[in-house]
Design a protein around this motif. Structure first.
Motif, PDB file in Angstrom:
ATOM      1  N   MET A 169       0.838  -1.206   0.000  1.00  0.00           N
ATOM      2  CA  MET A 169       0.000   0.000   0.000  1.00  0.00           C
ATOM      3  C   MET A 169       0.876   1.260   0.000  1.00  0.00           C
ATOM      4  N   ASP A 170       0.495   2.203  -0.808  1.00  0.00           N
ATOM      5  CA  ASP A 170       1.217   3.477  -0.905  1.00  0.00           C
ATOM      6  C   ASP A 170       1.172   4.202   0.443  1.00  0.00           C
ATOM      7  N   LYS A 171       2.359   4.651   0.882  1.00  0.00           N
ATOM      8  CA  LYS A 171       2.412   5.267   2.210  1.00  0.00           C
ATOM      9  C   LYS A 171       1.606   6.573   2.263  1.00  0.00           C
ATOM     10  N   ASN A 172       1.620   7.335   1.168  1.00  0.00           N
ATOM     11  CA  ASN A 172       0.855   8.583   1.138  1.00  0.00           C
ATOM     12  C   ASN A 172      -0.634   8.337   1.317  1.00  0.00           C
ATOM     13  N   ASN A 173      -1.121   7.271   0.649  1.00  0.00           N
ATOM     14  CA  ASN A 173      -2.543   6.936   0.795  1.00  0.00           C
ATOM     15  C   ASN A 173      -2.863   6.543   2.223  1.00  0.00           C
ATOM     16  N   GLN A 174      -1.967   5.714   2.782  1.00  0.00           N
ATOM     17  CA  GLN A 174      -2.153   5.275   4.174  1.00  0.00           C
ATOM     18  C   GLN A 174      -2.192   6.471   5.113  1.00  0.00           C
ATOM     19  N   ASP A 175      -1.263   7.401   4.900  1.00  0.00           N
ATOM     20  CA  ASP A 175      -1.202   8.602   5.747  1.00  0.00           C
ATOM     21  C   ASP A 175      -2.470   9.426   5.608  1.00  0.00           C
ATOM     22  N   GLN A 176      -2.968   9.516   4.371  1.00  0.00           N
ATOM     23  CA  GLN A 176      -4.165  10.316   4.122  1.00  0.00           C
ATOM     24  C   GLN A 176      -5.381   9.707   4.824  1.00  0.00           C
ATOM     25  N   ILE A 177      -5.493   8.372   4.737  1.00  0.00           N
ATOM     26  CA  ILE A 177      -6.617   7.688   5.393  1.00  0.00           C
ATOM     27  C   ILE A 177      -6.514   7.856   6.911  1.00  0.00           C
ATOM     28  N   GLN A 178      -5.284   7.727   7.429  1.00  0.00           N
ATOM     29  CA  GLN A 178      -5.096   7.893   8.879  1.00  0.00           C
ATOM     30  C   GLN A 178      -5.440   9.317   9.313  1.00  0.00           C
ATOM     31  N   ALA A 179      -5.120  10.287   8.462  1.00  0.00           N
ATOM     32  CA  ALA A 179      -5.435  11.684   8.786  1.00  0.00           C
ATOM     33  C   ALA A 179      -6.942  11.883   8.895  1.00  0.00           C
ATOM     34  N   VAL A 180      -7.698  11.203   8.028  1.00  0.00           N
ATOM     35  CA  VAL A 180      -9.168  11.295   8.081  1.00  0.00           C
ATOM     36  C   VAL A 180      -9.687  10.681   9.380  1.00  0.00           C
ATOM     37  N   ILE A 181      -9.130   9.510   9.737  1.00  0.00           N
ATOM     38  CA  ILE A 181      -9.546   8.855  10.992  1.00  0.00           C
ATOM     39  C   ILE A 181      -9.234   9.775  12.177  1.00  0.00           C
ATOM     40  N   ASN A 182      -8.048  10.369  12.165  1.00  0.00           N
ATOM     41  CA  ASN A 182      -7.662  11.278  13.254  1.00  0.00           C
ATOM     42  C   ASN A 182      -8.614  12.465  13.352  1.00  0.00           C
ATOM     43  N   LYS A 183      -9.004  12.987  12.193  1.00  0.00           N
ATOM     44  CA  LYS A 183      -9.904  14.147  12.171  1.00  0.00           C
ATOM     45  C   LYS A 183     -11.278  13.783  12.751  1.00  0.00           C
ATOM     46  N   ARG A 193     -11.479  -3.209  -5.521  1.00  0.00           N
ATOM     47  CA  ARG A 193     -10.307  -2.810  -6.309  1.00  0.00           C
ATOM     48  C   ARG A 193      -9.600  -1.625  -5.638  1.00  0.00           C
ATOM     49  N   LEU A 194     -10.365  -0.654  -5.182  1.00  0.00           N
ATOM     50  CA  LEU A 194      -9.774   0.530  -4.543  1.00  0.00           C
ATOM     51  C   LEU A 194      -9.088   0.169  -3.224  1.00  0.00           C
ATOM     52  N   ILE A 195      -9.646  -0.826  -2.529  1.00  0.00           N
ATOM     53  CA  ILE A 195      -8.997  -1.292  -1.286  1.00  0.00           C
ATOM     54  C   ILE A 195      -7.661  -1.948  -1.636  1.00  0.00           C
ATOM     55  N   ARG A 196      -7.675  -2.802  -2.677  1.00  0.00           N
ATOM     56  CA  ARG A 196      -6.432  -3.473  -3.106  1.00  0.00           C
ATOM     57  C   ARG A 196      -5.373  -2.460  -3.536  1.00  0.00           C
TER      58      ARG A 196
END
Ligand SMILES: [Zn+2]
Length: 191
Positions: free
Chosen positions: A1-15, A166-169
């Motif tokens: 998984m792309d680290k930027n995507n992971q960071d972005q998803i985590q940022a949403v969870i944090n928000k 597909r988007l999850i993969r």
């Protein structure tokens, strides 16, 4: 998984978690509902942070719970947060066309739909909702566990979508369970 995507998803969870803390602490919704944000979301188009799938229960208002303003949450609500074709299509639209990266399936305690499914009574179209929940909770007598199994079932339904899979993969979308507590106002995030 792309680290930027992971960071972005985590940022949403944090928000969302920060918004929920603010809601519990201040007992207000501090979200931006100004004319400026209304105009901005029309001119630039909507770009919601998260899809929130939750129960229609009047005690579970997602924008309040997450201190969210206009344009922040793409909300899908049905009694018992059950997922059918229309709901799945709505989620596909948000993740596929609006670029939303997080799908939060948020059940809650004291859920009347789950309680009714446990009791097994339902007439008219309510029956369809109960029949969606019942196989998922079969054999379980603890109401809290049934509520959690019902959240899992909605996640399972969402994963039936090839687009979402597909988007999850590809690492651009995450589907996460959560549970809202009616009394405390807090959201527990699963996983
Ligand atoms: Zn409910």
């Amino acid at each position: 998984m792309d680290k930027n995507n992971q960071d972005q998803i985590q940022a949403v969870i944090n928000k969302l978690q920060k918004g929920n803390q603010d809601f519990v602490t201040t007992e207000k919704n501090n979200g931006d509902v100004s004319q400026m944000v209304r105009i901005k979301n029309v001119q630039a188009g909507q770009k919601p942070d998260a899809v929130v799938v939750t129960c229609s229960d009047s005690r579970v208002p997602p924008e309040h719970i997450f201190s969210a303003g206009i344009g922040e949450l793409f909300v899908i609500r049905t009694a018992g947060n059950v997922i059918g074709d229309f709901e799945l299509g709505s989620i596909e639209y948000a993740v596929g066309h609006l670029g939303t990266s997080l799908v939060l399936v948020m059940g809650h305690n004291h859920c009347g739909a789950v309680a009714s499914a446990m009791e097994g009574h339902g007439h008219g179209y309510i029956k369809a909702i109960l029949e969606e929940i019942q196989p998922a909770i079969a054999g379980e007598e603890n109401v809290g566990k049934c509520e959690n199994l019902n959240i899992d079932n909605s996640i399972k339904r969402i994963l039936q979508s090839e687009t979402i899979n597909r988007l999850i993969r590809e690492g651009t979308v995450k589907v996460l369970g959560a549970k809202y507590n009616l009394e405390s106002g807090t959201v527990e995030f699963f996983g």
